[in-house]
Design an enzyme around this catalytic site. Structure first.
Site, PDB file in Angstrom:
ATOM      1  N   SER A   1      12.138  -6.689  -0.640  1.00  0.00           N
ATOM      2  CA  SER A   1      11.465  -7.963  -0.907  1.00  0.00           C
ATOM      3  C   SER A   1      12.267  -8.722  -1.959  1.00  0.00           C
ATOM      4  CB  SER A   1      10.066  -7.690  -1.460  1.00  0.00           C
ATOM      5  OG  SER A   1       9.487  -8.885  -1.951  1.00  0.00           O
TER       6      SER A   1
ATOM      7  N   TYR B   1       3.513  -2.823  -6.526  1.00  0.00           N
ATOM      8  CA  TYR B   1       4.229  -3.222  -5.299  1.00  0.00           C
ATOM      9  C   TYR B   1       5.676  -3.577  -5.630  1.00  0.00           C
ATOM     10  CZ  TYR B   1       5.738  -6.184  -1.401  1.00  0.00           C
ATOM     11  OH  TYR B   1       6.462  -6.743  -0.356  1.00  0.00           O
TER      12      TYR B   1
HETATM   13  N1  LIG Z   1       5.206 -11.171   4.240  1.00  0.00           N
HETATM   14  C1  LIG Z   1       5.874 -11.285   3.117  1.00  0.00           C
HETATM   15  O1  LIG Z   1       5.739 -12.283   2.388  1.00  0.00           O
HETATM   16  C2  LIG Z   1       6.838 -10.200   2.715  1.00  0.00           C
HETATM   17  C3  LIG Z   1       7.751 -10.497   1.706  1.00  0.00           C
HETATM   18  C4  LIG Z   1       8.645  -9.503   1.298  1.00  0.00           C
HETATM   19  C5  LIG Z   1       8.598  -8.254   1.889  1.00  0.00           C
HETATM   20  N2  LIG Z   1       7.700  -7.995   2.876  1.00  0.00           N
HETATM   21  C6  LIG Z   1       7.668  -6.641   3.447  1.00  0.00           C
HETATM   22  O2  LIG Z   1       7.713  -6.709   4.849  1.00  0.00           O
HETATM   23  C7  LIG Z   1       7.138  -5.530   5.397  1.00  0.00           C
HETATM   24  C8  LIG Z   1       6.167  -5.910   6.509  1.00  0.00           C
HETATM   25  O3  LIG Z   1       5.073  -6.609   5.954  1.00  0.00           O
HETATM   26  P1  LIG Z   1       4.351  -7.846   6.676  1.00  0.00           P
HETATM   27  O4  LIG Z   1       4.470  -9.011   5.801  1.00  0.00           O
HETATM   28  O5  LIG Z   1       4.834  -7.925   8.070  1.00  0.00           O
HETATM   29  O6  LIG Z   1       2.808  -7.409   6.600  1.00  0.00           O
HETATM   30  P2  LIG Z   1       1.851  -6.686   7.677  1.00  0.00           P
HETATM   31  O7  LIG Z   1       1.682  -7.538   8.880  1.00  0.00           O
HETATM   32  O8  LIG Z   1       0.653  -6.265   6.911  1.00  0.00           O
HETATM   33  O9  LIG Z   1       2.723  -5.440   8.126  1.00  0.00           O
HETATM   34  C9  LIG Z   1       2.703  -4.216   7.455  1.00  0.00           C
HETATM   35  C10 LIG Z   1       2.816  -3.139   8.523  1.00  0.00           C
HETATM   36  O10 LIG Z   1       2.912  -1.876   7.859  1.00  0.00           O
HETATM   37  C11 LIG Z   1       2.128  -0.948   8.580  1.00  0.00           C
HETATM   38  N3  LIG Z   1       1.633   0.084   7.689  1.00  0.00           N
HETATM   39  C12 LIG Z   1       0.946  -0.071   6.528  1.00  0.00           C
HETATM   40  N4  LIG Z   1       0.585   1.123   6.039  1.00  0.00           N
HETATM   41  C13 LIG Z   1       1.036   2.051   6.932  1.00  0.00           C
HETATM   42  C14 LIG Z   1       0.941   3.464   7.002  1.00  0.00           C
HETATM   43  N5  LIG Z   1       0.294   4.191   6.079  1.00  0.00           N
HETATM   44  N6  LIG Z   1       1.531   4.100   8.042  1.00  0.00           N
HETATM   45  C15 LIG Z   1       2.172   3.390   9.002  1.00  0.00           C
HETATM   46  N7  LIG Z   1       2.279   2.047   8.999  1.00  0.00           N
HETATM   47  C16 LIG Z   1       1.724   1.399   7.971  1.00  0.00           C
HETATM   48  C17 LIG Z   1       0.970  -1.749   9.161  1.00  0.00           C
HETATM   49  O11 LIG Z   1       0.498  -1.134  10.358  1.00  0.00           O
HETATM   50  P3  LIG Z   1      -0.935  -0.338  10.415  1.00  0.00           P
HETATM   51  O12 LIG Z   1      -1.860  -1.074   9.504  1.00  0.00           O
HETATM   52  O13 LIG Z   1      -1.300  -0.381  11.854  1.00  0.00           O
HETATM   53  O14 LIG Z   1      -0.616   1.040   9.942  1.00  0.00           O
HETATM   54  C18 LIG Z   1       1.599  -3.100   9.439  1.00  0.00           C
HETATM   55  O15 LIG Z   1       1.994  -3.247  10.770  1.00  0.00           O
HETATM   56  C19 LIG Z   1       6.473  -4.801   4.223  1.00  0.00           C
HETATM   57  O16 LIG Z   1       7.291  -3.741   3.785  1.00  0.00           O
HETATM   58  C20 LIG Z   1       6.410  -5.867   3.158  1.00  0.00           C
HETATM   59  O17 LIG Z   1       6.394  -5.333   1.867  1.00  0.00           O
HETATM   60  C21 LIG Z   1       6.811  -8.941   3.300  1.00  0.00           C
END
Ligand SMILES: NC(=O)c1ccc[n+]([C@@H]2O[C@H](COP(=O)([O-])OP(=O)(O)OC[C@H]3O[C@@H](n4cnc5c(N)ncnc54)[C@H](OP(=O)(O)O)[C@@H]3O)[C@@H](O)[C@H]2O)c1
Length: 251
Positions: free
Chosen positions: A138, A151
């Site tokens: 991130s 986080y």
């Molecule tokens: N969106 C942003 O602004 C942003 C910015 C910087 C970095 N990121 C990073 O991008 C990545 C994806 O996030 P996102 O923004 O796409 O949010 P998201 O839609 O909430 O995606 C997170 C994914 O992680 C999975 N997950 C969570 N806990 C888990 C577990 N215990 N076991 C297996 N899978 C798990 C969830 O699937 P289930 O709930 O089905 O398990 C979900 O599909 C993350 O690492 C996040 O930190 C996001």
């Protein structure tokens, strides 16, 4: 990295960035296997993308990781790309007594998860003609948003781990990449985030990320994250205060 002909396992492909990447990589000619806890979310994505496969995984559970790795290696012996994308984010109020279950869960998911998943697949990846481990960190790995301190600490640690892994694998056929997203319209922090005009639209983020992934860059950065990436360094404390003051003012 090459953008076609890979067999790619992605953690958390049922929503958000993981789903976006999985679909873009599926369209560009890769065998993609998504994973996560929510079966219904996984089923919706595979139904919309014929040929894509899914695997149930709880990244906080070492047994689940071992089982997933075994299954992957048996069913997809050509597996050559691991994308450590699954993550969780929530405000944790570290200026007060913290909720131990909450902060443990953030560390176990965001930091131990990728370390364990990589460990379970690394010897297999080394045997492939070319392979990649891609860690999703991130912009907040470089400058923390204080209200989500744990986080940000896990993402800073994952960045550090990524540097070590890249160094240690420098003489192998395994490349180690990092995707450091900016603030993107997903539901990571709840449904409001997906509509927040300050966040980068998911579609734009995926398009730009795919473009940079196709180059030789080790760090996959998009324009809106540059100010955070460049904020790290000897003056990071001052930059952190300015950034957090600005973010607090916007709420
Ligand atoms: N969106 C942003 O602004 C942003 C910015 C910087 C970095 N990121 C990073 O991008 C990545 C994806 O996030 P996102 O923004 O796409 O949010 P998201 O839609 O909430 O995606 C997170 C994914 O992680 C999975 N997950 C969570 N806990 C888990 C577990 N215990 N076991 C297996 N899978 C798990 C969830 O699937 P289930 O709930 O089905 O398990 C979900 O599909 C993350 O690492 C996040 O930190 C996001």
């Amino acid at each position: 990295m090459k953008l076609k002909g890979n067999t790619i396992f992605i953690t958390g492909g049922g929503s958000g960035i993981g789903r976006g990447l999985a679909e873009a990589l599926h369209r560009s000619g890769n065998q993609v296997i998504i994973s996560g806890r929510r079966q219904a979310a996984l089923a919706a994505v595979t139904a919309a993308n014929p040929g894509m496969k899914a695997l149930e995984l709880d990244i906080t559970d070492p047994k689940s990781i071992e089982q997933a790795a075994k299954k992957l290696i048996a069913e997809f012996p050509a597996l050559n790309v691991l994308i450590n994308n699954a993550g969780i984010m929530s405000p944790d109020h570290v200026q007060k007594t913290v909720d131990d279950a909450q902060v443990s869960s953030i560390v176990t998911t965001n930091l131990l998860g990728p370390i364990r998943m990589t460990s379970a697949l690394i010897e297999h990846l080394k045997q492939q003609p070319d392979a990649s481990v891609i860690n999703v960190t991130s912009g907040l790995a470089f400058v923390p948003l204080a209200i989500t301190a744990t986080y940000c600490a896990t993402k800073a640690a994952l960045h550090s781990y990524t540097l070590s892994l890249r160094y240690l694998l420098r003489d192998t056929r395994v490349r180690v990449l990092e995707i450091a997203p900016p603030y993107v319209q997903t539901e990571l922090m709840g449904p409001e985030q997906a509509k927040d005009p300050r966040a980068m639209p998911l579609k734009d983020f995926i398009e730009e990320t795919m473009r940079v992934l196709g180059t030789d860059a080790d760090e996959v950065l998009t324009q809106p994250v540059a100010f955070l990436r460049n904020g790290a360094g000897p003056r990071d404390a001052e930059f952190t205060a300015q950034f957090n003051d600005r973010m607090a003012g916007e709420h």
